[in-house]
Design a protein around this motif. Sequence first.
Motif, PDB file in Angstrom:
ATOM      1  N   HIS A 299     -11.624 -41.750 -10.508  1.00 28.62           N
ATOM      2  CA  HIS A 299     -10.810 -42.894 -10.428  1.00 28.62           C
ATOM      3  C   HIS A 299     -11.222 -44.022 -11.298  1.00 28.62           C
ATOM      4  O   HIS A 299     -10.919 -45.160 -11.025  1.00 28.62           O
ATOM      5  N   GLY A 300     -12.083 -43.733 -12.351  1.00 30.90           N
ATOM      6  CA  GLY A 300     -12.312 -44.574 -13.301  1.00 30.90           C
ATOM      7  C   GLY A 300     -13.515 -45.583 -13.224  1.00 30.90           C
ATOM      8  O   GLY A 300     -13.709 -46.309 -13.800  1.00 30.90           O
ATOM      9  N   ALA A 301     -14.564 -45.031 -12.222  1.00 29.90           N
ATOM     10  CA  ALA A 301     -15.950 -45.678 -11.934  1.00 29.90           C
ATOM     11  C   ALA A 301     -16.804 -45.503 -13.323  1.00 29.90           C
ATOM     12  O   ALA A 301     -16.610 -44.523 -13.708  1.00 29.90           O
ATOM     13  N   ASN A 302     -17.422 -46.549 -13.534  1.00 29.78           N
ATOM     14  CA  ASN A 302     -18.493 -46.462 -14.603  1.00 29.78           C
ATOM     15  C   ASN A 302     -19.805 -45.714 -13.976  1.00 29.78           C
ATOM     16  O   ASN A 302     -19.615 -45.249 -12.677  1.00 29.78           O
ATOM     17  N   GLY A 303     -20.865 -45.410 -14.931  1.00 29.76           N
ATOM     18  CA  GLY A 303     -22.009 -44.735 -14.316  1.00 29.76           C
ATOM     19  C   GLY A 303     -22.659 -45.270 -13.328  1.00 29.76           C
ATOM     20  O   GLY A 303     -22.969 -44.427 -12.436  1.00 29.76           O
ATOM     21  N   ILE A 304     -23.178 -46.678 -13.158  1.00 26.93           N
ATOM     22  CA  ILE A 304     -23.801 -47.139 -12.060  1.00 26.93           C
ATOM     23  C   ILE A 304     -22.889 -47.024 -11.195  1.00 26.93           C
ATOM     24  O   ILE A 304     -23.132 -46.949 -10.175  1.00 26.93           O
ATOM     25  N   GLY A 305     -21.471 -47.311 -11.213  1.00 24.87           N
ATOM     26  CA  GLY A 305     -20.520 -47.292  -9.768  1.00 24.87           C
ATOM     27  C   GLY A 305     -20.502 -46.002  -9.026  1.00 24.87           C
ATOM     28  O   GLY A 305     -20.631 -45.689  -7.694  1.00 24.87           O
ATOM     29  N   ALA A 306     -20.664 -44.908 -10.180  1.00 26.15           N
ATOM     30  CA  ALA A 306     -20.417 -43.417  -9.731  1.00 26.15           C
ATOM     31  C   ALA A 306     -21.866 -43.269  -8.931  1.00 26.15           C
ATOM     32  O   ALA A 306     -21.677 -42.414  -7.917  1.00 26.15           O
ATOM     33  N   PHE A 307     -22.820 -43.605  -9.474  1.00 29.23           N
ATOM     34  CA  PHE A 307     -24.146 -43.599  -9.014  1.00 29.23           C
ATOM     35  C   PHE A 307     -24.431 -43.899  -7.527  1.00 29.23           C
ATOM     36  O   PHE A 307     -24.736 -43.245  -6.540  1.00 29.23           O
ATOM     37  N   PHE A 308     -23.767 -45.241  -7.322  1.00 23.56           N
ATOM     38  CA  PHE A 308     -23.735 -45.851  -6.153  1.00 23.56           C
ATOM     39  C   PHE A 308     -22.950 -45.232  -4.968  1.00 23.56           C
ATOM     40  O   PHE A 308     -23.195 -44.955  -3.676  1.00 23.56           O
ATOM     41  N   VAL A 309     -21.884 -44.813  -5.381  1.00 20.88           N
ATOM     42  CA  VAL A 309     -21.048 -43.914  -4.757  1.00 20.88           C
ATOM     43  C   VAL A 309     -21.423 -42.652  -4.113  1.00 20.88           C
ATOM     44  O   VAL A 309     -21.477 -42.219  -3.208  1.00 20.88           O
ATOM     45  N   ALA A 310     -22.183 -42.136  -5.307  1.00 18.16           N
ATOM     46  CA  ALA A 310     -22.803 -40.626  -4.689  1.00 18.16           C
ATOM     47  C   ALA A 310     -23.905 -40.935  -3.741  1.00 18.16           C
ATOM     48  O   ALA A 310     -24.183 -40.101  -2.873  1.00 18.16           O
ATOM     49  N   LEU A 311     -24.736 -42.069  -4.204  1.00 19.04           N
ATOM     50  CA  LEU A 311     -25.890 -42.511  -2.870  1.00 19.04           C
ATOM     51  C   LEU A 311     -25.444 -42.595  -1.607  1.00 19.04           C
ATOM     52  O   LEU A 311     -25.736 -41.936  -0.503  1.00 19.04           O
ATOM     53  N   ALA A 312     -24.195 -43.323  -1.471  1.00 20.52           N
ATOM     54  CA  ALA A 312     -23.553 -43.678  -0.227  1.00 20.52           C
ATOM     55  C   ALA A 312     -22.890 -42.316   0.454  1.00 20.52           C
ATOM     56  O   ALA A 312     -23.253 -42.219   1.669  1.00 20.52           O
ATOM     57  N   SER A 313     -22.505 -41.519  -0.513  1.00 23.15           N
ATOM     58  CA  SER A 313     -21.846 -40.148   0.006  1.00 23.15           C
ATOM     59  C   SER A 313     -23.185 -39.470   0.470  1.00 23.15           C
ATOM     60  O   SER A 313     -22.993 -38.817   1.705  1.00 23.15           O
ATOM     61  N   ALA A 314     -24.222 -39.415  -0.053  1.00 21.43           N
ATOM     62  CA  ALA A 314     -25.169 -38.518   0.319  1.00 21.43           C
ATOM     63  C   ALA A 314     -25.733 -38.947   1.602  1.00 21.43           C
ATOM     64  O   ALA A 314     -26.263 -38.182   2.654  1.00 21.43           O
ATOM     65  N   VAL A 315     -26.019 -40.321   1.908  1.00 18.22           N
ATOM     66  CA  VAL A 315     -26.394 -41.086   3.108  1.00 18.22           C
ATOM     67  C   VAL A 315     -25.394 -40.888   4.115  1.00 18.22           C
ATOM     68  O   VAL A 315     -25.783 -40.374   5.373  1.00 18.22           O
ATOM     69  N   ALA A 316     -24.143 -41.015   3.875  1.00 15.09           N
ATOM     70  CA  ALA A 316     -23.205 -40.863   5.130  1.00 15.09           C
ATOM     71  C   ALA A 316     -22.826 -39.543   5.448  1.00 15.09           C
ATOM     72  O   ALA A 316     -22.577 -39.321   6.892  1.00 15.09           O
ATOM     73  N   ILE A 317     -23.182 -38.355   4.580  1.00 12.00           N
ATOM     74  CA  ILE A 317     -22.995 -37.047   5.079  1.00 12.00           C
ATOM     75  C   ILE A 317     -24.272 -36.491   5.318  1.00 12.00           C
ATOM     76  O   ILE A 317     -24.409 -35.774   6.395  1.00 12.00           O
ATOM     77  N   GLY A 318     -25.262 -36.748   4.686  1.00  6.78           N
ATOM     78  CA  GLY A 318     -26.498 -36.067   4.983  1.00  6.78           C
ATOM     79  C   GLY A 318     -27.266 -36.715   6.301  1.00  6.78           C
ATOM     80  O   GLY A 318     -27.852 -35.926   7.087  1.00  6.78           O
ATOM     81  N   ALA A 319     -27.215 -37.886   6.561  1.00  8.00           N
ATOM     82  CA  ALA A 319     -27.988 -38.558   7.472  1.00  8.00           C
ATOM     83  C   ALA A 319     -27.629 -37.931   8.823  1.00  8.00           C
ATOM     84  O   ALA A 319     -28.330 -37.813   9.629  1.00  8.00           O
ATOM     85  N   PRO A 320     -26.516 -37.868   9.060  1.00  7.64           N
ATOM     86  CA  PRO A 320     -25.904 -37.259  10.530  1.00  7.64           C
ATOM     87  C   PRO A 320     -26.012 -35.941  10.722  1.00  7.64           C
ATOM     88  O   PRO A 320     -26.524 -35.641  11.758  1.00  7.64           O
ATOM     89  N   VAL A 321     -26.249 -35.273   9.719  1.00  8.28           N
ATOM     90  CA  VAL A 321     -26.537 -33.776   9.748  1.00  8.28           C
ATOM     91  C   VAL A 321     -28.109 -33.785  10.216  1.00  8.28           C
ATOM     92  O   VAL A 321     -28.706 -32.929  10.862  1.00  8.28           O
ATOM     93  N   LEU A 322     -28.821 -34.512   9.596  1.00  5.47           N
ATOM     94  CA  LEU A 322     -30.387 -34.659   9.923  1.00  5.47           C
ATOM     95  C   LEU A 322     -30.575 -35.219  11.283  1.00  5.47           C
ATOM     96  O   LEU A 322     -31.432 -34.747  12.102  1.00  5.47           O
ATOM     97  N   MET A 323     -29.628 -36.129  11.683  1.00  5.40           N
ATOM     98  CA  MET A 323     -30.046 -36.663  13.246  1.00  5.40           C
ATOM     99  C   MET A 323     -29.371 -35.757  14.429  1.00  5.40           C
ATOM    100  O   MET A 323     -30.125 -35.640  15.320  1.00  5.40           O
ATOM    101  N   PHE A 324     -28.134 -35.200  14.060  1.00  5.37           N
ATOM    102  CA  PHE A 324     -27.634 -34.490  14.699  1.00  5.37           C
ATOM    103  C   PHE A 324     -27.596 -32.805  14.513  1.00  5.37           C
ATOM    104  O   PHE A 324     -26.569 -32.305  14.417  1.00  5.37           O
TER     105      PHE A 324
END
Length: 239
Positions: A126-151
């Motif tokens: 969607h045209g994000a630069n490297g920094i923006g893609a990094f933060f999106v990837a980090l947010a995706s990892a936390v949003a999906i991985g954290a619930p798997v760890l907790m539940f």
Amino acid sequence: MHFASEAFLHQMTAPFHLTAGGPLPHDLVVPMTDVGAFLALVTIMVGFAYLFFGLQVFRLITTVEAIFAGIIVGAFFGLLIESPPIGMLIGGLAAGLATWFYTRWTVALVVGLLAAIEGGMIAVAHGANGIGAFFVALASAVAIGAPVLMFYRTIIMLYTSFSGGAMVVSGTAAAIVLIRFHAMPTVPQETGHKIVGLICTLLLAIPAFYFQRLRYKDVPAALSVEEPVAAPAVKRKAA
């Protein structure tokens, strides 16, 4: 260009090259109906195990998959130390032990990494630069991985329940068709499907029967399973 691609492929698969001791047999033919029927039966049994022993079977299968992944990664690491077998051994042992003793963390890490990769790719598309893609990837990892760890238990139980049901249904349907056309080609279609359907039903019913026998073996035969055992009466002390 063609020779360069072949050389690159040969280099990437170098750790897995095996030398044959003699000529390979050219008359080894296995009918696809046999292979398909075998895979269908294996799918049924794995799905049945998922339905009854979801957490334990998931842990075992995940550990086996981690061992294979560790062997593949370790083979390329072995090229650096000029000993692919040692690298495969170290990689397989490390991945298998880590997954067996820390299954919750390993699953959450893998799911988080996959979510991060997917989120980063979507951001870049969607045209994000490297920094923006990094933060999106980090947010995706936390949003999906954290619930798997907790539940973890609830999520794995839901996953194994749906996966086990799907495997049992699809495996049974495939087994009915393949076994019927391979073992009873002259029998009428409706009769053959009924016979194979009965066999597949027995494959599910017999293990379920013994599972219940083991589960309720301590319950007296005279008591109904649904009826709770009455608590012993407690005598009151005289005032």
